[in-house]
Write a protein that holds these residues in place. Structure first.
Motif, short mmCIF file in Angstrom:
data_model
loop_
_atom_site.label_atom_id
_atom_site.label_comp_id
_atom_site.label_asym_id
_atom_site.label_seq_id
_atom_site.Cartn_x
_atom_site.Cartn_y
_atom_site.Cartn_z
N PRO A 44 -11.01 -0.22 0.07
CA PRO A 44 -9.10 0.08 1.11
C PRO A 44 -9.11 -1.19 1.39
O PRO A 44 -9.34 -1.94 2.47
CB PRO A 44 -9.47 1.55 1.28
N ALA A 45 -7.43 -1.04 0.86
CA ALA A 45 -6.74 -2.33 1.25
C ALA A 45 -6.11 -2.59 2.51
O ALA A 45 -5.75 -3.73 3.84
CB ALA A 45 -5.36 -2.99 0.51
N VAL A 46 -6.13 -1.66 2.45
CA VAL A 46 -5.91 -1.03 4.51
C VAL A 46 -5.78 0.42 4.82
O VAL A 46 -6.87 1.13 4.25
CB VAL A 46 -4.08 -0.27 4.07
N LEU A 47 -6.76 0.41 6.00
CA LEU A 47 -7.14 1.85 6.44
C LEU A 47 -6.31 2.04 7.59
O LEU A 47 -5.94 1.33 9.15
CB LEU A 47 -8.46 1.45 7.33
N LYS A 71 5.08 0.66 -14.14
CA LYS A 71 4.30 1.26 -12.97
C LYS A 71 4.90 -0.18 -12.55
O LYS A 71 5.13 -0.31 -11.10
CB LYS A 71 3.01 0.61 -13.10
N ARG A 72 5.33 -1.13 -12.95
CA ARG A 72 6.20 -2.18 -12.86
C ARG A 72 6.94 -1.97 -11.32
O ARG A 72 7.96 -2.26 -10.86
CB ARG A 72 6.69 -3.78 -13.45
N THR A 113 0.77 -1.26 -0.14
CA THR A 113 0.30 -0.06 0.07
C THR A 113 0.91 0.85 -0.11
O THR A 113 0.70 1.71 -0.50
CB THR A 113 -1.07 0.30 1.38
N LEU A 114 1.89 0.96 0.21
CA LEU A 114 2.65 2.27 0.61
C LEU A 114 3.82 2.71 -0.82
O LEU A 114 4.38 3.68 -0.83
CB LEU A 114 4.11 2.43 2.00
N CYS A 115 3.73 1.31 -1.35
CA CYS A 115 4.62 2.23 -2.83
C CYS A 115 3.81 2.32 -4.06
O CYS A 115 2.55 2.25 -4.22
CB CYS A 115 5.07 0.32 -3.18
N GLN A 116 4.74 3.60 -5.21
CA GLN A 116 3.82 3.73 -5.78
C GLN A 116 3.47 2.67 -6.77
O GLN A 116 4.40 1.82 -6.81
CB GLN A 116 5.32 4.62 -6.94
N GLY A 122 -2.41 0.08 -7.37
CA GLY A 122 -3.46 0.58 -6.00
C GLY A 122 -3.93 -0.57 -4.92
O GLY A 122 -3.56 -1.87 -5.53
N ALA A 123 -5.09 -0.48 -4.40
CA ALA A 123 -5.61 -1.37 -3.63
C ALA A 123 -5.70 -2.40 -4.12
O ALA A 123 -5.56 -3.98 -4.19
CB ALA A 123 -7.23 -0.95 -3.30
N THR A 124 -6.24 -2.65 -5.62
CA THR A 124 -6.79 -3.96 -6.48
C THR A 124 -5.90 -5.29 -6.47
O THR A 124 -5.87 -6.34 -6.43
CB THR A 124 -8.14 -2.81 -7.54
N ALA A 125 -4.29 -3.97 -7.07
CA ALA A 125 -3.87 -5.27 -7.69
C ALA A 125 -2.70 -6.07 -5.98
O ALA A 125 -2.79 -6.76 -5.79
CB ALA A 125 -2.65 -4.59 -8.16
#
Length: 121
Positions: free
Chosen positions: A98-101, A52-53, A14-17, A20-23
């Motif tokens: 969202p994957a993380v709150l 993006k990779r 989640t902290l990475c560029q 997104g949440a789905t990926a």
């Protein structure tokens, strides 16, 4: 792979560029089935473009996750992931949850009825 390890991995993603949440969630699902998958393999599996990779893998390696965890703990910042039992059930059923709150304060408030006002100016 242990649930705690998957949780940490999800927060790290989640902290990475470039992701997104789905990926992020798809990568965690892949890690459950194939725990030895590399970042490159995971990014291919979820269909990240080459740019993006590269952004994802580069930012993943730049993030010192253990230091981030210490900093967040010092600042009283916690998180709840979609893998956790205390993740709000109503959010699991929305499109692209969202994957993380991340939170500060009493996370038990997530269990109560609430009203949210969203907007920007």
């Amino acid at each position: 792979m242990k649930k705690e390890t998957l949780r940490d991995q999800l927060v790290h993603f989640t902290l990475c560029q470039g992701i997104g949440a789905t990926a992020s969630i798809q990568m965690i699902a892949a890690l459950i089935d194939q725990p030895t998958s590399s970042l490159y393999e995971l990014s291919q599996l979820v269909g990240l473009s080459a740019s993006k990779r590269t952004a994802f893998i580069t930012s993943y390696h730049k993030i010192n996750f253990e230091e981030i965890k210490k900093l967040y703990q010092k600042m009283h910042i916690g998180w709840v992931t979609i893998l956790d039992d205390d993740y709000p059930d109503y959010l699991k059923h929305i499109y692209n949850p969202p994957a993380v709150l991340f939170y500060q304060g009493n996370k038990e408030l997530l269990r109560k009825k609430m009203l949210a006002v969203v907007g920007a100016r």
